[in-house]
Design a protein around this motif. Structure first.
Motif, PDB file in Angstrom:
ATOM      1  N   GLU A  84       0.838  -1.201   0.000  1.00 47.20           N
ATOM      2  CA  GLU A  84       0.000   0.000   0.000  1.00 47.20           C
ATOM      3  C   GLU A  84       0.872   1.249   0.000  1.00 47.20           C
ATOM      4  N   VAL A  85       0.672   2.114  -0.983  1.00 45.91           N
ATOM      5  CA  VAL A  85       1.386   3.386  -1.073  1.00 45.91           C
ATOM      6  C   VAL A  85       0.359   4.484  -1.313  1.00 45.91           C
ATOM      7  N   GLU A  86       0.487   5.590  -0.592  1.00 42.98           N
ATOM      8  CA  GLU A  86      -0.440   6.697  -0.783  1.00 42.98           C
ATOM      9  C   GLU A  86      -0.332   7.223  -2.212  1.00 42.98           C
ATOM     10  N   PHE A  87      -1.467   7.682  -2.751  1.00 42.29           N
ATOM     11  CA  PHE A  87      -1.547   8.036  -4.163  1.00 42.29           C
ATOM     12  C   PHE A  87      -0.514   9.085  -4.579  1.00 42.29           C
ATOM     13  N   LEU A  88      -0.372  10.147  -3.782  1.00 44.89           N
ATOM     14  CA  LEU A  88       0.550  11.210  -4.179  1.00 44.89           C
ATOM     15  C   LEU A  88       1.987  10.705  -4.202  1.00 44.89           C
ATOM     16  N   ARG A  93       6.808   8.810  -7.085  1.00 45.03           N
ATOM     17  CA  ARG A  93       7.800   7.761  -7.341  1.00 45.03           C
ATOM     18  C   ARG A  93       7.909   7.433  -8.820  1.00 45.03           C
ATOM     19  N   ASN A  94       6.839   7.661  -9.553  1.00 45.89           N
ATOM     20  CA  ASN A  94       6.862   7.387 -10.988  1.00 45.89           C
ATOM     21  C   ASN A  94       7.339   8.580 -11.810  1.00 45.89           C
ATOM     22  N   GLY A  95       7.900   9.575 -11.133  1.00 47.76           N
ATOM     23  CA  GLY A  95       8.552  10.679 -11.828  1.00 47.76           C
ATOM     24  C   GLY A  95       7.650  11.810 -12.260  1.00 47.76           C
ATOM     25  N   HIS A  96       6.465  11.939 -11.623  1.00 49.74           N
ATOM     26  CA  HIS A  96       5.536  13.000 -11.997  1.00 49.74           C
ATOM     27  C   HIS A  96       5.249  13.911 -10.800  1.00 49.74           C
ATOM     28  N   ARG A  97       4.761  15.096 -11.100  1.00 53.31           N
ATOM     29  CA  ARG A  97       4.414  16.061 -10.055  1.00 53.31           C
ATOM     30  C   ARG A  97       2.982  15.790  -9.590  1.00 53.31           C
ATOM     31  N   PRO A  98       2.806  15.393  -8.305  1.00 49.95           N
ATOM     32  CA  PRO A  98       1.468  15.025  -7.834  1.00 49.95           C
ATOM     33  C   PRO A  98       0.694  16.212  -7.263  1.00 49.95           C
ATOM     34  N   ALA A  99      -0.616  16.131  -7.354  1.00 54.27           N
ATOM     35  CA  ALA A  99      -1.488  17.136  -6.737  1.00 54.27           C
ATOM     36  C   ALA A  99      -2.879  16.528  -6.578  1.00 54.27           C
ATOM     37  N   VAL A 100      -3.654  17.116  -5.670  1.00 52.82           N
ATOM     38  CA  VAL A 100      -5.051  16.721  -5.500  1.00 52.82           C
ATOM     39  C   VAL A 100      -5.908  17.768  -6.196  1.00 52.82           C
ATOM     40  N   ALA A 135      -1.239  13.967 -12.172  1.00 47.46           N
ATOM     41  CA  ALA A 135       0.191  13.813 -12.420  1.00 47.46           C
ATOM     42  C   ALA A 135       0.579  14.845 -13.466  1.00 47.46           C
ATOM     43  N   ASP A 136       1.404  15.792 -13.073  1.00 52.52           N
ATOM     44  CA  ASP A 136       1.791  16.898 -13.970  1.00 52.52           C
ATOM     45  C   ASP A 136       0.561  17.630 -14.504  1.00 52.52           C
ATOM     46  N   GLY A 137      -0.463  17.714 -13.668  1.00 61.55           N
ATOM     47  CA  GLY A 137      -1.669  18.460 -14.010  1.00 61.55           C
ATOM     48  C   GLY A 137      -2.732  17.664 -14.743  1.00 61.55           C
ATOM     49  N   ALA A 138      -2.432  16.418 -15.130  1.00 66.87           N
ATOM     50  CA  ALA A 138      -3.407  15.588 -15.868  1.00 66.87           C
ATOM     51  C   ALA A 138      -4.036  14.568 -14.919  1.00 66.87           C
TER      52      ALA A 138
END
Length: 241
Positions: A84-88, A93-100, A135-138
């Motif tokens: 279990e890993v939190e979404f952000l 970890r996959n190299g993208h900028r996270p946001a809610v 992820a990166d705004g998408a």
């Protein structure tokens, strides 16, 4: 709740970070248990519990006469579906900028499927939180978490549900999820999901239909999760028993 499980999780996270990019990042093995326990300021018994959890998840292998070997081929996997890993953090970890992008909270009643998952009567009052992470705004992850409203023990604001559901359950319900079971499949985006993800209807999405349980085996929440293609590589570790 005892403070030791919380401390163990903190030290476990620290050890993983040290193996990935910290003081053990260039090492093939961890130091001897006596040295490592002293470095971390914990007992050898406590350290063995932490090392056992890391070994169960494949990050290390303890071999008699060899020591604690760091499994870098496992350690360097970005996203594992069996952990279990939190979404952000998953997005990061996959190299993208996270946001809610948003969290929308509503109250309702349990339908037949939700009632069966949470082991409550159909029509029981529930709390729903719909969350879209980008992820990166998408749009990258959309999930709908459902909690039996009777579990909520203290007043909350919609803002409180912007944090991961695990934090909300611990802080406002006194509930500590222990493990989850998830049905995993590919689905085609319907009109609602197509609008959420800004994709054509029929586009494939990864779907996880999940129920989380506490340490006594009681279901504490259920979650319907959807992952957009192109942002994640999901791996599963399977040991030969």
């Amino acid at each position: 709740m005892s403070t030791q499980p919380t401390q163990n999780r903190t030290i476990r996270t620290q050890l993983l970070a040290d193996m990935r990019s910290g003081i053990y990042s260039a090492c093939e093995r961890l130091p001897r248990e006596s040295v490592l326990a002293e470095t971390l300021g914990i007992s050898r018994t406590q350290l063995r519990d932490i090392l056992a959890s890391l070994e169960r998840e494949g990050f290390i292998t303890r071999r008699h006469g060899v020591g604690t070997v760091i499994n870098r081929h496992v350690l360097n996997v970005h996203t594992r579906m069996d952990i279990e890993v939190e979404f952000l953090e998953m997005i990061r970890r996959n190299g993208h900028r996270p946001a809610v992008a948003y969290v929308r909270v509503s109250e309702g009643t349990a339908d037949a499927k939700t009632a069966a998952q949470l082991d409550i009567p159909e029509g029981t009052a529930v709390l729903r939180a719909a969350r879209l992470c980008t992820a990166d705004g998408a749009p990258a992850i959309y999930c709908e978490d459902v909690v039996d409203k009777s579990l909520v023990k203290s007043p909350y604001k919609e803002e409180d549900l912007k944090q991961p559901i695990f934090h909300f359950l611990q802080e406002f319900c006194g509930v500590y999820p222990y493990l989850d079971l998830a049905d995993i499949r590919a689905v085609a985006a319907d009109e609602t999901l197509a609008e959420i993800f800004r994709i054509p209807p029929g586009t494939p999405l990864l779907n996880m239909d999940e129920v989380d349980y506490d340490i006594d085996g009681k279901p504490v929440f259920c979650s319907m999760e959807y992952f957009a293609d192109g942002y994640f590589r999901h791996a599963v570790m399977r040991k030969k028993l």
